[in-house]
Every structure is written in structure tokens, then in C-alpha cells.
Design an enzyme around this catalytic site. Structure first.
Site, short mmCIF file in Angstrom:
data_model
loop_
_atom_site.label_atom_id
_atom_site.label_comp_id
_atom_site.label_asym_id
_atom_site.label_seq_id
_atom_site.Cartn_x
_atom_site.Cartn_y
_atom_site.Cartn_z
N ARG A 120 0.86 -1.18 0.00
CA ARG A 120 0.00 0.00 0.00
C ARG A 120 0.89 1.23 0.00
NH1 ARG A 120 -2.08 -3.56 3.60
NH2 ARG A 120 -4.18 -4.33 3.13
N LYS A 146 -1.91 -0.57 7.91
CA LYS A 146 -3.36 -0.81 7.96
C LYS A 146 -3.72 -2.00 8.83
CE LYS A 146 -7.39 -1.72 5.10
NZ LYS A 146 -7.90 -1.90 3.74
N HIS A 201 -3.70 3.61 -5.11
CA HIS A 201 -3.99 2.18 -4.92
C HIS A 201 -3.74 1.37 -6.20
CE1 HIS A 201 -5.23 -0.47 -1.81
NE2 HIS A 201 -6.08 -1.10 -2.61
N ARG A 233 -0.74 -1.20 -6.09
CA ARG A 233 -1.00 -2.49 -5.43
C ARG A 233 -1.83 -3.40 -6.33
NH1 ARG A 233 -1.09 -4.93 -0.29
NH2 ARG A 233 -3.06 -5.90 0.33
N HIS A 246 -5.18 -11.47 2.12
CA HIS A 246 -6.63 -11.57 1.95
C HIS A 246 -7.13 -12.87 2.57
CE1 HIS A 246 -6.79 -8.70 -1.79
NE2 HIS A 246 -6.72 -8.05 -0.65
N TYR A 251 -10.44 -8.12 -6.31
CA TYR A 251 -9.49 -7.03 -6.09
C TYR A 251 -8.67 -6.73 -7.33
CZ TYR A 251 -6.09 -4.32 -3.40
OH TYR A 251 -5.30 -3.33 -2.91
#
Length: 179
Positions: A37, A60, A125, A128, A151, A160
Site C-alpha cells: 500500500r 493498515k 492504490h 497495489r 486476503h 481485487y
């Protein structure tokens, strides 16, 4: 997310013409080659990149993550060679030594580039997600990608990176075992 080599090259073209071309280009290249990220990229210190497989803690999630820099390490070494271990890898454009660049400033830069590229959806983003898409295209290994992204399911990872069931089916058109 950048789906074509042309899109990646177009972004690199504009990054090489920013006020801080070396920093901005390396940020993008490190991002699309690690899947970190933007906040984690900006939080890196030079000393962390002095090894090929440094361990970081994701901002995060608070989870430990190993970066696998083996394939890009010559470029990493070149970028950090004249920098001190305590320096930010991506120093602030306003306060060069004591603070890292902010996600907001990178967002603004990427938004300007996105506009120049015709509003293709290039954001912080995108690095990523671009990593995820290209990793999957090269390896077809959704489980490893799921682990790299931390994930909890394959479905989340497929969504994603924008992989559809049709694309998965197409990838198996020529697949045969034992025939």
C-alpha cells in the site's frame, strides 16, 4: 489498475518529468513490484531496504510482511546507495529530511498524471492492484497472491485484481494433463 505495458510506460513517462523524477519513479516501480500500500511504501526507511527480504509491519493491518526484493534488488541498491539508513526512502517534498512524503501528495501527483492519461483511473492504490494483476497473469497462482495481499479468500483477491471467471476459463483453454 494498469492493465497494459503501454499504460505502465505512459505513467513512467510522466513520472520522469515531475519535480522529483528519481523519487517518484522509484516509488511507482517499488509499488508495482511489491504490492505494498502507498502508506507502507512511504513509511520505509533506507536501512530497511539494505537487505533483499526485509520484514515490515503493515500500517493498515498491523501484520508482519516480508518484502521479496530479489528480482529488483539491483535497482533498489542503486536508488539507496548514497542515502543514510535513517533517511526516508521517499522524503517529503517540503521537509526533505525529517518526514516522509504524504499519501495525500502522492494522490495529487497521480491524479494529475491520470488526467494527462485521459482519466484511466490511476490512483495511489493502482500500484497495489497492478502488482496483483501482473503477478497473477505471470504465475496464475491465486493462493500465493492471496497470501501476499493478506486476503482471507480467493474471491476477494480475484475481485481485487479484476479477474473474472471468463478470464480464468480462458486461461485454461489449452490446459490438459494426461492427454
Amino acid at each position: 489498475m494498469l492493465r497494459t505495458e503501454n499504460q505502465i510506460n505512459d505513467v513512467l513517462f510522466y513520472l520522469r518529468r515531475t519535480r522529483y523524477p528519481e523519487r517518484d519513479t522509484f516509488l511507482f516501480l517499488l509499488g508495482i513490484n511489491t504490492g505494498l500500500r502507498c502508506s507502507d511504501l512511504l513509511n520505509l526507511k533506507v536501512g530497511q531496504l539494505r537487505q533483499k527480504r526485509p520484514e515490515i509491519v503493515e500500517i493498515k493491518t498491523g501484520k508482519k510482511k516480508t518484502l521479496f526484493l530479489d528480482s529488483i534488488y539491483p535497482k533498489v541498491e542503486e536508488y539507496i546507495k548514497d542515502k543514510g539508513d535513517d533517511e526516508w526512502v521517499f522524503p517529503s517534498s517540503y521537509d526533505n529530511r525529517t518526514h516522509p512524503e504524504t499519501v495525500n501528495n502522492v494522490y495529487k501527483l497521480f491524479k494529475r498524471i491520470d488526467k494527462q492519461l485521459g482519466n484511466i483511473g490511476f490512483t495511489t492504490h493502482s500500484m497495489r492492484r497492478t502488482f496483483g494483476l501482473w503477478y497473477y497473469r505471470k504465475t496464475h497462482d491465486i493462493l500465493y497472491l492471496m497470501r501476499l495481499f493478506n486476503h482471507s479468500s480467493e474471491e476477494i483477491t480475484k475481485r481485487y485484481i479484476g479477474i473474472t471467471d471468463e478470464e480464468l476459463g480462458d486461461s485454461l483453454k489449452e490446459f490438459r494433463v494426461g492427454f
